[in-house]
Scaffold this motif. Structure first.
Motif, short mmCIF file in Angstrom:
data_model
loop_
_atom_site.label_atom_id
_atom_site.label_comp_id
_atom_site.label_asym_id
_atom_site.label_seq_id
_atom_site.Cartn_x
_atom_site.Cartn_y
_atom_site.Cartn_z
N UNK A 1 65.56 30.10 132.61
CA UNK A 1 66.31 29.40 131.58
C UNK A 1 66.35 27.89 131.72
N UNK A 2 65.53 27.32 132.62
CA UNK A 2 65.55 25.87 132.77
C UNK A 2 65.08 25.17 131.50
N UNK A 3 64.06 25.74 130.86
CA UNK A 3 63.58 25.13 129.62
C UNK A 3 64.64 25.17 128.53
N UNK A 4 65.52 26.18 128.58
CA UNK A 4 66.60 26.23 127.60
C UNK A 4 67.51 25.01 127.73
N UNK A 5 67.74 24.61 128.97
CA UNK A 5 68.55 23.40 129.21
C UNK A 5 67.86 22.18 128.62
N UNK A 6 66.54 22.07 128.86
CA UNK A 6 65.79 20.93 128.32
C UNK A 6 65.81 20.93 126.80
N UNK A 7 65.68 22.12 126.19
CA UNK A 7 65.71 22.23 124.73
C UNK A 7 67.04 21.75 124.19
N UNK A 8 68.14 22.19 124.83
CA UNK A 8 69.46 21.77 124.38
C UNK A 8 69.64 20.27 124.49
N UNK A 9 69.15 19.70 125.58
CA UNK A 9 69.32 18.26 125.78
C UNK A 9 68.50 17.44 124.79
N UNK A 10 67.30 17.94 124.46
CA UNK A 10 66.43 17.19 123.55
C UNK A 10 66.74 17.50 122.09
N UNK A 11 67.48 18.55 121.83
CA UNK A 11 67.78 18.92 120.46
C UNK A 11 66.58 19.45 119.71
N UNK A 12 65.73 20.23 120.38
CA UNK A 12 64.50 20.76 119.80
C UNK A 12 64.49 22.28 119.86
N UNK A 13 63.74 22.92 118.97
CA UNK A 13 63.53 24.36 119.11
C UNK A 13 62.65 24.66 120.32
N UNK A 14 62.82 25.84 120.92
CA UNK A 14 62.04 26.22 122.08
C UNK A 14 60.54 26.17 121.79
N UNK A 15 60.15 26.56 120.57
CA UNK A 15 58.73 26.58 120.23
C UNK A 15 58.10 25.20 120.35
N UNK A 16 58.84 24.17 119.93
CA UNK A 16 58.31 22.81 119.98
C UNK A 16 58.09 22.36 121.41
N UNK A 17 59.04 22.68 122.31
CA UNK A 17 58.89 22.28 123.69
C UNK A 17 57.76 23.03 124.37
N UNK A 18 57.57 24.30 124.06
CA UNK A 18 56.48 25.07 124.64
C UNK A 18 55.13 24.52 124.19
N UNK A 19 55.02 24.14 122.91
CA UNK A 19 53.78 23.55 122.41
C UNK A 19 53.49 22.25 123.16
N UNK A 20 54.55 21.44 123.39
CA UNK A 20 54.37 20.19 124.12
C UNK A 20 53.88 20.44 125.54
N UNK A 21 54.54 21.35 126.25
CA UNK A 21 54.22 21.56 127.66
C UNK A 21 52.85 22.18 127.84
N UNK A 22 52.56 23.24 127.11
CA UNK A 22 51.26 23.88 127.26
C UNK A 22 50.15 23.01 126.67
N UNK A 23 50.46 22.28 125.60
CA UNK A 23 49.47 21.36 125.04
C UNK A 23 49.11 20.27 126.03
N UNK A 24 50.12 19.77 126.76
CA UNK A 24 49.86 18.74 127.76
C UNK A 24 49.03 19.29 128.91
N UNK A 25 49.35 20.51 129.36
CA UNK A 25 48.59 21.12 130.45
C UNK A 25 47.13 21.34 130.06
N UNK A 26 46.92 21.99 128.92
CA UNK A 26 45.56 22.29 128.49
C UNK A 26 44.80 21.03 128.10
N UNK A 27 45.52 20.06 127.49
CA UNK A 27 44.87 18.82 127.08
C UNK A 27 44.56 17.90 128.23
N UNK A 28 45.06 18.23 129.45
CA UNK A 28 44.78 17.40 130.60
C UNK A 28 43.31 17.36 130.98
N UNK A 29 42.54 18.33 130.49
CA UNK A 29 41.11 18.34 130.78
C UNK A 29 40.25 17.71 129.70
N UNK A 30 40.89 17.11 128.69
CA UNK A 30 40.15 16.52 127.57
C UNK A 30 40.27 15.01 127.62
#
Length: 220
Positions: free
Chosen positions: A25-54
């Motif tokens: 539930x750590x990401x839930x805390x981050x979502x609450x603090x940023x005021x974003x839906x969970x889906x948006x934060x997951x897209x950001x995190x996984x997009x950053x990880x996968x995009x690190x090779x581009x």
């Protein structure tokens, strides 16, 4: 730019930690603090990880051959390391996961939370200064810096300047500060590093930028 076995292992460890964060539930805390839906934060995190090779090429410049140098273990070495031989020139590129995505998300958060230019400028400026002082050019690789200097600096500064908006300010100040201080302000060091590729937000600072976004939000 293939993965080395050691850095591929680091990538898998980071991914495993990310999944663990979701479970506890750590990401839930981050979502609450940023005021974003969970889906948006997951897209950001996984997009950053996968995009690190581009890496998107920008221009190339002549550079000196790298001297032999050992890297202190306190410094991040990034997820990727160059395998192609150095031929006297360095290709300067911009990393998708370590630069373009975090910058776009920072602009989005800035507009969403209506942060003032003074708040953003002060946080980014301080993190950039600390990142510049803490980072070091590593011959044959790029720029490296201790992992937790930037997120702690960003979190403390955001708590001081951001008030109720400290979490988004910590993310913005942390990610932009690392990009400016550890990458853009060190462009002049590229000619002396003897690396075939110097990626803004890529190997060497990717770990710092990625972890800054997560840790700074959680600490703020």
């Amino acid at each position: 730019m293939p993965f080395s076995p050691l850095h591929l292992l680091l990538f898998l460890v980071l991914a495993a930690f990310l999944l663990a964060f979701i479970q506890v539930g750590v990401l839930t805390i981050a979502v609450d603090k940023l005021g974003l839906p969970m889906e948006a934060l997951l897209v950001l995190l996984f997009g950053s990880l996968l995009g690190g090779g581009v890496n998107l090429p920008l221009f190339s410049m002549p550079a000196e051959a790298p001297p032999e140098q050992r890297v202190h273990p306190a410094f991040s070495l990034g997820l990727l390391r160059p395998r192609q031989p150095f031929r006297g020139r360095t290709l300067v590129a911009v990393n998708l996961g370590g630069c373009l995505i975090p910058v776009a998300f920072s602009v989005y958060l800035w507009n969403l939370h209506a942060l003032s230019p003074a708040q953003v400028g002060g946080t980014v400026g301080l993190v950039a200064a600390i990142s510049y002082l803490a980072s070091r050019p590593v011959p044959g690789l790029g720029i490296a810096m201790p992992l937790f200097v930037a997120p702690i600096t960003a979190a403390l500064t955001a708590l001081l300047l951001g008030g109720a908006q400290s979490a988004p300010l910590a993310y913005i100040g942390g990610t932009l500060g690392v990009l400016i201080g550890a990458d853009l302000l060190r462009i002049g060091d590229i000619r002396k590093m003897g690396t075939p590729l110097a990626s803004i937000g890529g190997a060497g600072t990717f770990d710092g930028i990625y972890l800054t976004g997560i840790v700074a939000v959680l600490l703020a």
